[in-house]
Design a protein around this motif. Structure first.
Motif, PDB file in Angstrom:
ATOM      1  N   ALA A   1      -5.292  40.363  -2.706  1.00  0.00           N
ATOM      2  CA  ALA A   1      -6.356  39.363  -2.633  1.00  0.00           C
ATOM      3  C   ALA A   1      -5.874  38.039  -2.061  1.00  0.00           C
ATOM      4  O   ALA A   1      -6.691  37.152  -1.800  1.00  0.00           O
ATOM      5  CB  ALA A   1      -6.958  39.134  -4.023  1.00  0.00           C
ATOM      6  N   ASP A   2      -4.564  37.880  -1.867  1.00  0.00           N
ATOM      7  CA  ASP A   2      -4.022  36.635  -1.321  1.00  0.00           C
ATOM      8  C   ASP A   2      -3.992  36.677   0.195  1.00  0.00           C
ATOM      9  O   ASP A   2      -3.775  37.736   0.801  1.00  0.00           O
ATOM     10  CB  ASP A   2      -2.601  36.395  -1.835  1.00  0.00           C
ATOM     11  N   ARG A   3      -4.154  35.529   0.809  1.00  0.00           N
ATOM     12  CA  ARG A   3      -4.015  35.414   2.251  1.00  0.00           C
ATOM     13  C   ARG A   3      -2.537  35.364   2.613  1.00  0.00           C
ATOM     14  O   ARG A   3      -1.703  34.876   1.853  1.00  0.00           O
ATOM     15  CB  ARG A   3      -4.699  34.135   2.741  1.00  0.00           C
ATOM     16  N   THR A   4      -2.190  35.862   3.790  1.00  0.00           N
ATOM     17  CA  THR A   4      -0.811  35.824   4.270  1.00  0.00           C
ATOM     18  C   THR A   4      -0.474  34.402   4.701  1.00  0.00           C
ATOM     19  O   THR A   4      -1.217  33.768   5.449  1.00  0.00           O
ATOM     20  CB  THR A   4      -0.609  36.778   5.454  1.00  0.00           C
ATOM     21  N   VAL A   5       0.656  33.897   4.208  1.00  0.00           N
ATOM     22  CA  VAL A   5       1.108  32.544   4.517  1.00  0.00           C
ATOM     23  C   VAL A   5       2.432  32.633   5.261  1.00  0.00           C
ATOM     24  O   VAL A   5       3.317  33.414   4.883  1.00  0.00           O
ATOM     25  CB  VAL A   5       1.271  31.712   3.227  1.00  0.00           C
ATOM     26  N   PHE A   6       2.595  31.838   6.317  1.00  0.00           N
ATOM     27  CA  PHE A   6       3.844  31.787   7.071  1.00  0.00           C
ATOM     28  C   PHE A   6       4.533  30.455   6.819  1.00  0.00           C
ATOM     29  O   PHE A   6       3.892  29.397   6.833  1.00  0.00           O
ATOM     30  CB  PHE A   6       3.576  31.965   8.565  1.00  0.00           C
TER      31      PHE A   6
END
Length: 336
Positions: free
Chosen positions: A308-313
C-alpha cells in the motif's frame, strides 16, 4: 503516509505475508499461487469503438487526485509502434515469460484518445498497482488461475468482457497485437478518470549534486534490449528497443527520467499455455537503483515497505532523490 494509505497498508500486509509462504512452498509455475492476494472490491459496467491514428520533499510522493489508469501493453515487435504511450505518466517495464518484455503504462494527469496494443495482465501488475488509491486496470485476458486474484485485488478491472465498447481491433497488424483501448469509454465505469489532474507520481525537483555524465545506457533482458540515449536537445532519453527507435504518437519516445530499479525477479506462480513460467517481479521491499536524468547517472536507493506504500527514491545518504518533471520509465532489473 495519509490515513487512507495507512488503512490500505494494514489490509494488505497480512495477505501478502501469507501468500509469500504459499509461493515458497509451491515453486513450480503451474501450481504456485500469486505473490499478491489483496482484498475484495466491486466491479464496473459497459459502452462503443472506432480507431484513431495509432514544496519541501515529503517522506512519500504526493498522492494523485483520484484514481490512476493502468493499461497493460504488448511490446512484441509486431505490436510496435505503440499508440498513446507517449502520454503515460509512468511506464513500468516488466519481464514476462520467455524473457520478453511488456509495459504497464500508468496515466495520472490525463488520458489519450487511444492506447495500445493491449495485452494480458500479469501477477506483478497487482502488486505494482496496489500503491495507488482505487486504481483502474485495463487489460485483455489473464491466465485462468490468476483471474480470481485480479477480481479480489484493490483495483477495478476493466477487460473487454466488462467494457466491450471500450476496445476495438485495428486493421494495421495481425491479432493478437491489434487490440486498442479508448480510455474515454472507461469513464462510464470510473467517472473520476474523466478529470485526472494528478501531479507527478514521484518527487520531482532539481537534480542533486554529483552524478556521472552518461551518454547512453543499455538494459538487456533474455529476449529484449532497451537502449536509452541522452538527447540534450529534447531533454530526454531517446528509447530504442531491440536496436530500433521506439515510437509513439508519431515521434521517438524520450522520457526525461529513466529509473533502473534493482529487485528480485523470481519464478512466479503462473505460466502460459506453452509451459513458460511468467516471472514475478518483487516491487515491495528495498534496494539499489540508478536514476538517469539530465544526461547523468545517479546512484540511488528505493524503498516500499508494504504494497500500500508508494515507492520512494533516495540518494545513498538518505536524502530525497528528485526525478525530472515529465514521463518516467521504471525498468526492473535483477539485483546486482
Amino acid at each position: 503516509m495519509n490515513k487512507k494509505h495507512a488503512a490500505a497498508a494494514a489490509a494488505l500486509l497480512v495477505p501478502a505475508v501469507a501468500v509469500t509462504a504459499v509461493l515458497v512452498a509451491r515453486p513450480h509455475g503451474g501450481t504456485g499461487e500469486p505473490a499478491h492476494r489483496p482484498q475484495a472490491r466491486s466491479s464496473p459496467a459497459s459502452p462503443a469503438p472506432s480507431p484513431s491514428a495509432p514544496p519541501a520533499p515529503a517522506d512519500e510522493p504526493p498522492a494523485p487526485e483520484g484514481p490512476v489508469l493502468g493499461v497493460k501493453l504488448d511490446n512484441a515487435a509486431p505490436a510496435r509502434p505503440h499508440t498513446g504511450l507517449e502520454q503515460a505518466d509512468v511506464v513500468h517495464v516488466e519481464r514476462v515469460e520467455a524473457g520478453i518484455s511488456r509495459f504497464l503504462a500508468v496515466y495520472a494527469s490525463g488520458l489519450p484518445d487511444v492506447v495500445g496494443p493491449v495485452r494480458s495482465a500479469r501477477e506483478t501488475d497487482l502488486e505494482l498497482l496496489a500503491q495507488y488509491d482505487d486504481p483502474v486496470l485495463a487489460y485483455s485476458g489473464a491466465q485462468g488461475r490468476l483471474k480470481p486474484y485480479i477480481n479480489r485485488a484493490p483495483l477495478r478491472p476493466v477487460p473487454p468482457e466488462e467494457l466491450p465498447g471500450a476496445y476495438f481491433r485495428g486493421t494495421d497488424r495481425p491479432m493478437p497485437h491489434n487490440l486498442y483501448l479508448r480510455p474515454g469509454r472507461v469513464t462510464d465505469a470510473a467517472p473520476e478518470l474523466a478529470g485526472l489532474a494528478a501531479g507527478s507520481l514521484y518527487e520531482t525537483g532539481a537534480a542533486p549534486a554529483g552524478g556521472r555524465r552518461t551518454a547512453a545506457r543499455t538494459v538487456e533482458m533474455p529476449a529484449a534490449r532497451f537502449t536509452f540515449d541522452w538527447s540534450a536537445e529534447r531533454r530526454g532519453w531517446e528509447v530504442a528497443m531491440d536496436g530500433t527507435p521506439a515510437l509513439s504518437g508519431g515521434e521517438r519516445l524520450a522520457p526525461p527520467t529513466v529509473v533502473l530499479q534493482e529487485t528480485t525477479i523470481r519464478r512466479g506462480g503462473f505460466g502460459d499455455r506453452w509451459g513458460n513460467n511468467s516471472p514475478f517481479t518483487e516491487t515491495v521491499g528495498s534496494g539499489d537503483a540508478t536514476v538517469l536524468r539530465d544526461g547523468r547517472a545517479y546512484a540511488a536507493e528505493w524503498d516500499r515497505p508494504t504494497a500500500a506504500d508508494r515507492t520512494v527514491f533516495t540518494t545513498p545518504d538518505g536524502e530525497p532523490m528528485p526525478l525530472a518533471e515529465g514521463q518516467v520509465w521504471v525498468v526492473y532489473v535483477p539485483r546486482g
